[in-house]
Design an enzyme around this catalytic site. Structure first.
Site, PDB file in Angstrom:
ATOM      1  N   CYS A   1       2.983  -5.630 -27.208  1.00  9.91           N
ATOM      2  CA  CYS A   1       3.845  -5.366 -28.365  1.00  9.91           C
ATOM      3  C   CYS A   1       4.896  -6.454 -28.577  1.00  9.91           C
ATOM      4  CB  CYS A   1       4.528  -4.010 -28.157  1.00  9.91           C
ATOM      5  SG  CYS A   1       5.789  -3.657 -29.392  1.00  9.91           S
TER       6      CYS A   1
ATOM      7  N   TYR B   1       2.022  -8.275 -40.018  1.00 10.73           N
ATOM      8  CA  TYR B   1       1.567  -6.879 -40.157  1.00 10.73           C
ATOM      9  C   TYR B   1       1.307  -6.555 -41.624  1.00 10.73           C
ATOM     10  CZ  TYR B   1       2.612  -5.740 -35.286  1.00 10.73           C
ATOM     11  OH  TYR B   1       2.595  -5.689 -33.918  1.00 10.73           O
TER      12      TYR B   1
HETATM   13  N1  LIG Z   1       8.307   1.311 -34.660  1.00  5.63           N
HETATM   14  C1  LIG Z   1       9.184   0.205 -34.608  1.00  5.63           C
HETATM   15  C2  LIG Z   1       8.867  -0.881 -33.613  1.00  5.63           C
HETATM   16  C3  LIG Z   1       8.194  -0.499 -32.347  1.00  5.63           C
HETATM   17  C4  LIG Z   1       6.700  -0.422 -32.524  1.00  5.63           C
HETATM   18  O1  LIG Z   1       6.193  -0.319 -33.631  1.00  5.63           O
HETATM   19  N2  LIG Z   1       5.980  -0.492 -31.429  1.00  5.63           N
HETATM   20  C5  LIG Z   1       4.541  -0.320 -31.531  1.00  5.63           C
HETATM   21  C6  LIG Z   1       3.794  -1.303 -30.680  1.00  5.63           C
HETATM   22  S1  LIG Z   1       3.885  -2.945 -31.282  1.00  5.63           S
HETATM   23  C7  LIG Z   1       4.225   1.072 -31.035  1.00  5.63           C
HETATM   24  O2  LIG Z   1       4.759   1.497 -30.033  1.00  5.63           O
HETATM   25  N3  LIG Z   1       3.322   1.762 -31.717  1.00  5.63           N
HETATM   26  C8  LIG Z   1       2.880   3.055 -31.330  1.00  5.63           C
HETATM   27  C9  LIG Z   1       2.666   3.943 -32.490  1.00  5.63           C
HETATM   28  O3  LIG Z   1       3.130   3.585 -33.583  1.00  5.63           O
HETATM   29  O4  LIG Z   1       2.052   5.004 -32.275  1.00  5.63           O
HETATM   30  C10 LIG Z   1       9.241  -0.466 -35.963  1.00  5.63           C
HETATM   31  O5  LIG Z   1       8.208  -0.437 -36.606  1.00  5.63           O
HETATM   32  O6  LIG Z   1      10.247  -1.026 -36.333  1.00  5.63           O
END
Ligand SMILES: N[C@@H](CCC(=O)N[C@@H](CS)C(=O)NCC(=O)O)C(=O)O
Length: 317
Positions: free
Chosen positions: A50, A182
């Protein structure tokens, strides 16, 4: 192929909108939110895949906080439910004693929040509860609230006189590059993809010029601006170029950014924090709506990261 319960990521209605809900409780010197900085009390939970967690990993390493803030590492692939500690013996985090990061989110008073089970997260080992998953604030607080426990040679990553410039630079880079990849990858329409792609490579062209005559993004020292951009650069050729269709150029075809990225890898030991196999496994096997076969590419060749960067003449370390 194993059955999977991966989520769906592609935006249904055009442009990708990132979920930005966080648990905003802070760990501070004075503990005003009920969580005071305390060596050995907290555990930073990450995935090496991540890019947002990578900012916290880099900051912890640069500030010499490894001995006071332990780190738990999840396996690279999560399902709809949770990240898991499948790399650890018995599939259980050795400090927290749980198999899923979700268990620490569920342990919070009030239970799971709308933020979802994301990394990075900091868990209070005394209660087993997630304290925060706000990656923007986690990184700033490691810099400003944990000063009593930082190593003697810790760089000042967020100097007061450069903060305005660092935030301006980081906001632009976040929008167009860190999140821009993204927005390319999860675009739900051709127009949304085209727009994200053009903006991404326009910003990378600006950065290519900006860094041609200076060693770091802001001032003449390593700052949070560099720490925030770099996780996207290091993933570029392995994940974003192919999986997210960011394919005008590879990082290795942008000579200034490529040398800049190698400089940080080598000079500041950023390379020690990288696992590109985790990166590839995560992106290609988790986002199955983009890559339904789940096949993970073997390449690219990463031997170039150790090649001389030639940027010493642009300024001191
Ligand atoms: N969600 C936060 C950042 C953290 C994030 O998205 N981490 C991802 C990995 S890169 C995650 O844990 N994803 C799991 C999920 O969304 O189920 C954002 O979008 O600002």
């Amino acid at each position: 192929m194993a059955e999977t319960k991966a989520g769906s990521y592609v935006a249904q209605d055009g442009s990708y909108e990132r979920k930005t809900r966080y648990i905003e409780t802070r760990i501070t010197r004075d503990g005003e939110d009920g969580f005071a900085v305390e060596p050995g009390r907290y555990r930073l939970v990450v995935s090496r895949a991540c890019p947002w967690a990578h900012r916290a990993i880099l900051t912890r390493m640069l500030l010499g906080l490894d001995d006071v803030l332990s780190m738990g590492v999840c396996g690279p692939v999560h399902d709809q439910d949770s990240w898991t500690f499948d790399l650890d013996p018995g599939g259980v985090d050795p400090v927290l004693g749980i198999p899923k990061l979700k268990d620490a989110y569920d342990a919070r008073p009030g239970g799971m929040t709308e933020s979802g089970v994301t990394v990075p997260a900091i868990v209070d080992t005394t209660t087993g509860q997630v304290v925060t998953n706000d990656f923007h604030q986690i990184v700033k607080d490691l810099v400003t609230e944990w000063t009593d426990h930082q190593g003697a040679t810790a760089p000042d990553l967020w100097p007061e006189d450069l903060r305005v410039e660092i935030e301006k630079m980081s906001d632009l880079n976040y929008r167009e590059v860190n999140n821009g990849v993204y927005r390319c990858g999860f675009a739900g329409s051709q127009e949304a993809y085209d727009d994200a792609y053009d903006r991404l490579f326009a910003r990378l062209a600006v950065l290519e010029e900006h860094l041609a005559s200076r060693r770091y993004l802001v001032g003449d020292q390593l700052t949070l601006a560099d720490v925030r951009l770099w996780p996207t650069l290091v993933r570029f050729d392995a994940a974003y170029h192919g999986h997210f269709k960011c394919n005008l150029r590879k990082l290795t075809e942008m000579p200034v950014l490529w040398a800049y990225a190698r400089d940080l890898w080598q000079t500041w030991d950023f390379g020690s924090t990288v696992d590109l196999e985790h990166v590839k496994a995560h992106y290609y096997a988790t986002h199955l709506d983009i890559n339904p076969t789940g096949i993970v590419p073997k390449g690219p060749d990463t031997s170039g990261w150790e090649e001389p960067h030639g940027r010493d003449s642009l300024g001191p370390r």
